[in-house]
Design an enzyme around this catalytic site. Structure first.
Site, mmCIF file in Angstrom:
data_model
loop_
_atom_site.group_PDB
_atom_site.id
_atom_site.type_symbol
_atom_site.label_atom_id
_atom_site.label_comp_id
_atom_site.label_asym_id
_atom_site.label_seq_id
_atom_site.Cartn_x
_atom_site.Cartn_y
_atom_site.Cartn_z
ATOM 1 N N GLU A 346 49.368 29.652 49.003
ATOM 2 C CA GLU A 346 49.491 29.295 47.596
ATOM 3 C C GLU A 346 50.756 29.935 47.050
ATOM 4 O OE1 GLU A 346 45.973 31.001 45.806
ATOM 5 O OE2 GLU A 346 47.109 31.864 44.167
ATOM 6 N N HIS A 431 38.879 36.256 48.562
ATOM 7 C CA HIS A 431 38.012 35.233 49.145
ATOM 8 C C HIS A 431 36.987 35.803 50.127
ATOM 9 C CE1 HIS A 431 41.570 32.183 48.520
ATOM 10 N NE2 HIS A 431 41.006 32.547 47.384
ATOM 11 N N ASN A 469 41.348 27.670 49.499
ATOM 12 C CA ASN A 469 40.631 28.438 48.476
ATOM 13 C C ASN A 469 39.179 27.952 48.457
ATOM 14 O OD1 ASN A 469 43.435 27.529 47.872
ATOM 15 N ND2 ASN A 469 43.352 29.318 46.579
HETATM 16 P P1 FDA Z 1 30.536 34.758 42.703
HETATM 17 O O1 FDA Z 1 31.215 36.038 43.069
HETATM 18 O O2 FDA Z 1 31.301 33.737 41.981
HETATM 19 O O3 FDA Z 1 29.247 35.084 41.810
HETATM 20 C C1 FDA Z 1 28.364 36.123 42.093
HETATM 21 C C2 FDA Z 1 27.766 36.621 40.787
HETATM 22 O O4 FDA Z 1 26.667 37.485 41.068
HETATM 23 C C3 FDA Z 1 28.742 37.438 39.936
HETATM 24 O O5 FDA Z 1 28.728 36.943 38.621
HETATM 25 C C4 FDA Z 1 28.189 38.863 40.015
HETATM 26 O O6 FDA Z 1 28.422 39.614 38.843
HETATM 27 C C5 FDA Z 1 26.714 38.627 40.234
HETATM 28 N N1 FDA Z 1 26.009 39.696 40.943
HETATM 29 C C6 FDA Z 1 26.404 40.337 42.070
HETATM 30 N N2 FDA Z 1 25.468 41.226 42.456
HETATM 31 C C7 FDA Z 1 24.460 41.137 41.558
HETATM 32 C C8 FDA Z 1 23.207 41.813 41.416
HETATM 33 N N3 FDA Z 1 22.803 42.743 42.308
HETATM 34 N N4 FDA Z 1 22.421 41.503 40.357
HETATM 35 C C9 FDA Z 1 22.814 40.556 39.463
HETATM 36 N N5 FDA Z 1 23.990 39.898 39.549
HETATM 37 C C10 FDA Z 1 24.790 40.176 40.596
HETATM 38 N N6 FDA Z 1 38.726 30.525 44.783
HETATM 39 C C11 FDA Z 1 39.216 29.260 44.728
HETATM 40 O O7 FDA Z 1 38.617 28.338 45.300
HETATM 41 N N7 FDA Z 1 40.360 29.007 44.006
HETATM 42 C C12 FDA Z 1 41.067 29.993 43.391
HETATM 43 O O8 FDA Z 1 42.102 29.733 42.748
HETATM 44 C C13 FDA Z 1 40.567 31.324 43.475
HETATM 45 N N8 FDA Z 1 41.251 32.374 42.909
HETATM 46 C C14 FDA Z 1 40.665 33.627 42.853
HETATM 47 C C15 FDA Z 1 41.277 34.651 42.144
HETATM 48 C C16 FDA Z 1 40.640 35.883 42.010
HETATM 49 C C17 FDA Z 1 41.305 37.002 41.243
HETATM 50 C C18 FDA Z 1 39.363 36.093 42.607
HETATM 51 C C19 FDA Z 1 38.642 37.405 42.468
HETATM 52 C C20 FDA Z 1 38.755 35.075 43.315
HETATM 53 C C21 FDA Z 1 39.393 33.839 43.453
HETATM 54 N N9 FDA Z 1 38.795 32.799 44.144
HETATM 55 C C22 FDA Z 1 39.350 31.548 44.141
HETATM 56 C C23 FDA Z 1 37.519 33.003 44.876
HETATM 57 C C24 FDA Z 1 36.299 32.436 44.159
HETATM 58 O O9 FDA Z 1 36.277 32.830 42.808
HETATM 59 C C25 FDA Z 1 35.040 32.913 44.910
HETATM 60 O O10 FDA Z 1 35.111 32.401 46.231
HETATM 61 C C26 FDA Z 1 33.761 32.441 44.257
HETATM 62 O O11 FDA Z 1 33.650 32.904 42.930
HETATM 63 C C27 FDA Z 1 32.538 32.891 45.060
HETATM 64 O O12 FDA Z 1 31.410 32.216 44.555
HETATM 65 P P2 FDA Z 1 29.957 32.776 44.791
HETATM 66 O O13 FDA Z 1 28.997 31.839 44.169
HETATM 67 O O14 FDA Z 1 29.793 33.090 46.237
HETATM 68 O O15 FDA Z 1 29.904 34.207 44.050
#
Ligand code: FDA
Length: 491
Positions: A346, A431, A469
């Site tokens: 990217e 990721h 991504n």
């Molecule tokens: P996700 O992490 O989204 O959700 C998990 C949730 O569970 C969170 O809200 C968390 O707070 C909660 N949680 C965790 N433990 C808990 C507990 N014990 N009790 C209650 N709640 C709890 N991807 C992409 O495709 N394009 C992109 O441009 C980007 N860019 C990017 C930038 C940045 C800075 C980051 C950090 C990430 C990306 N990503 C990305 C990655 C993408 O955001 C990521 O892959 C997904 O959010 C993952 O989705 P999930 O549903 O697996 O978990």
């Protein structure tokens, strides 16, 4: 029905369950990002981070932590901010916290993986069905849109991407536009000064105040509209175990915005969907197994974690990259077909508000290394076995692209952004994927064996890599799995 977490997996589960007439309760450790701070804004920007930026940290932990070799992280008040970095020895894992999970903080890049690679990564999933039904369903519900190529060619805010494209093409590499969930029409109006700026006001990893279709505006809003969704925010699940009268006892810690415990609660749920993200779900399940609360979980729980081959790198040169840069990437360098080192890089912005001549990239590579989560009885925490050498295949693959670009352009790597004289941002990932891999730790739809009514629906199902991504893949897989679960288990 209880859903742990409100990211992509959790939001898909919540929408489809509520639409099927089922009352659903999401328990989310982060906050609901709806209330403006004293500056009138819900989120802070990248240039002026305050407590809203990071989850319970007293100092920012930016992906690019240095400039000219000097640390740039700032002291901030401890607060339940929107971006978390969890450190596991050799790697810092970036994750979103709040209603919407990673969708609040990410760059919005919405990429459907190459079909051949998807088939390689998840061979047990019917790819015909995925590409004809679930990827289109996910893209539509996420609100994915494409940039107008003509506007891209003239927009000041994509000067950085155009010069990187020119240098990639000169060295013989192909580039491709990348769809996004940020509304490109809104961005156009930002550029024309018709609406408040967000992507063009250095807003991205600490949230976007406008323009972005994060999950709270799409899947979760639709689920709430059914009247069957309840979300408990600042509630963190700490334990899940079979309840004596049937179902599962879920222990929850309620937090205040300084991270202190307000209350400890226990609720009982017939069924529990783990959607806490790759790290959150893996940590919970590995701990529950080790503590004897879910002792029958298979040994594959905790295995197969990867960083999607992430590595960051920057080039220095004399190309003007622009003082105004959109926080939302729109182009990628596609060298995935290179068998010696597949790369999808990217072209990332560096939205510092002034001309810095920095070309930044987040490379996604095909790194075969995988790590394992284990419960550490002496600390009571979960460790991840990722070591620094495991990033080397990613660096080797990225070097094939960026050495060639530098050679042709007469440019060099920047060595001042990731530490003094450090070229590669190889100790972080955006990721995280895997830890509870589909058809290994779960059945072919995310059911946890041995425990009727426990499901995994998030990025932990994907074995460490998607080649692009990941959130479109996570969303589409969740759509597929929840459809099966609703019809086979809940009808
Ligand atoms: P996700 O992490 O989204 O959700 C998990 C949730 O569970 C969170 O809200 C968390 O707070 C909660 N949680 C965790 N433990 C808990 C507990 N014990 N009790 C209650 N709640 C709890 N991807 C992409 O495709 N394009 C992109 O441009 C980007 N860019 C990017 C930038 C940045 C800075 C980051 C950090 C990430 C990306 N990503 C990305 C990655 C993408 O955001 C990521 O892959 C997904 O959010 C993952 O989705 P999930 O549903 O697996 O978990």
């Amino acid at each position: 029905m209880l859903v742990i977490g409100s990211g992509y997996g959790g939001a898909v589960a919540a929408l489809r369950l509520t639409q099927a007439g089922i009352q659903t309760h999401i328990v989310e450790m982060g906050q609901s990002w709806t209330t403006p701070g004293s500056d009138g804004k819900v989120f802070c920007d990248m240039l002026n981070p305050d407590g809203r930026s990071f989850w319970l940290k007293t100092k920012t932990d930016q992906p690019v932590g240095y400039f000219l070799g000097i640390p740039v992280n700032k002291t901030i008040p401890k607060y339940t901010g929107v971006l978390d970095t969890e450190s596991f020895g050799a790697i810092r894992v970036y994750q979103g916290r709040g209603v919407g999970g990673g969708s609040l903080v990410n760059g919005g890049m919405a990429v459907t993986p190459r079909r051949s690679y998807f088939e390689e990564v998840l061979p047990s999933v019917d790819s015909d069905e995925m590409y004809s039904k679930y990827f289109p369903r996910a893209n539509a519900a996420l609100g994915v849109n494409n940039i107008d190529p003509a506007w891209f060619e003239t927009a000041d805010c994509y000067q950085f991407a155009r010069v990187s494209r020119m240098r990639a093409h000169n060295a013989g590499f192909a580039t491709t536009f990348v769809p996004n969930v940020y509304d490109f029409d809104y961005m156009r109006r930002e550029a024309a000064q018709e609406v408040p700026r967000s992507a063009l006001a250095s807003e991205v990893i600490y949230g976007n105040n406008h323009g972005k279709k994060s999950l709270d505006k799409t899947y979760l809003a639709a689920a709430a509209a059914t009247g069957r969704l309840r979300i408990s925010t600042l509630h963190m699940v700490t334990s899940v175990a079979p309840a004596s009268g049937g179902g599962y006892a879920v222990e929850i810690r309620q937090l205040d915005t300084s991270g202190s415990t307000v209350a400890n609660k226990t609720v009982t749920a017939d069924r529990v969907f783990f959607a806490a993200g790759s790290v959150g779900t893996s940590k919970l399940l590995v701990s529950m197994r080790a503590q004897g609360k879910l002792p029958a979980l298979p040994s594959a729980v905790g295995e197969g974690w990867g960083n999607n081959g992430n590595v960051m790198v920057a080039r220095a040169g004399l190309d003007l990259t622009g003082a105004l840069q959109s926080g939302m990437p729109a182009l990628g360098i596609d060298n995935w077909a290179d068998p010696a080192g597949p790369v999808f890089a990217e072209i990332a912005p560096f939205p510092a508000g002034s001309e810095l001549w920095i070309n930044l990239y987040l490379a996604i590579t095909k790194n075969p290394n995988r790590a394992r989560f284990t419960f550490n009885a002496s600390t009571g925490k979960v460790d991840l076995s990722w070591t620094s050498g495991m990033a080397q295949p990613s660096i080797d693959a990225a070097k094939r692209v960026f050495d060639a670009i530098n050679k042709k352009a007469g440019t060099v790597y920047r060595t001042d952004l990731f530490g003094g004289y450090k070229t590669w941002g190889d100790d972080l990932t955006y990721h995280p994927l895997g830890g509870c891999v589909l058809n290994q730790a779960t059945d072919n739809y995310g059911r946890l064996p041995g425990y009727r009514g426990l499901y995994v629906v998030d990025g932990s199902l994907i074995p460490g890599s998607t080649g692009v991504n990941p959130f479109v893949t996570i969303t589409a897989l969740a759509e597929r799995n929840i459809e099966e679960i609703i019809s086979a288990d809940l009808a």
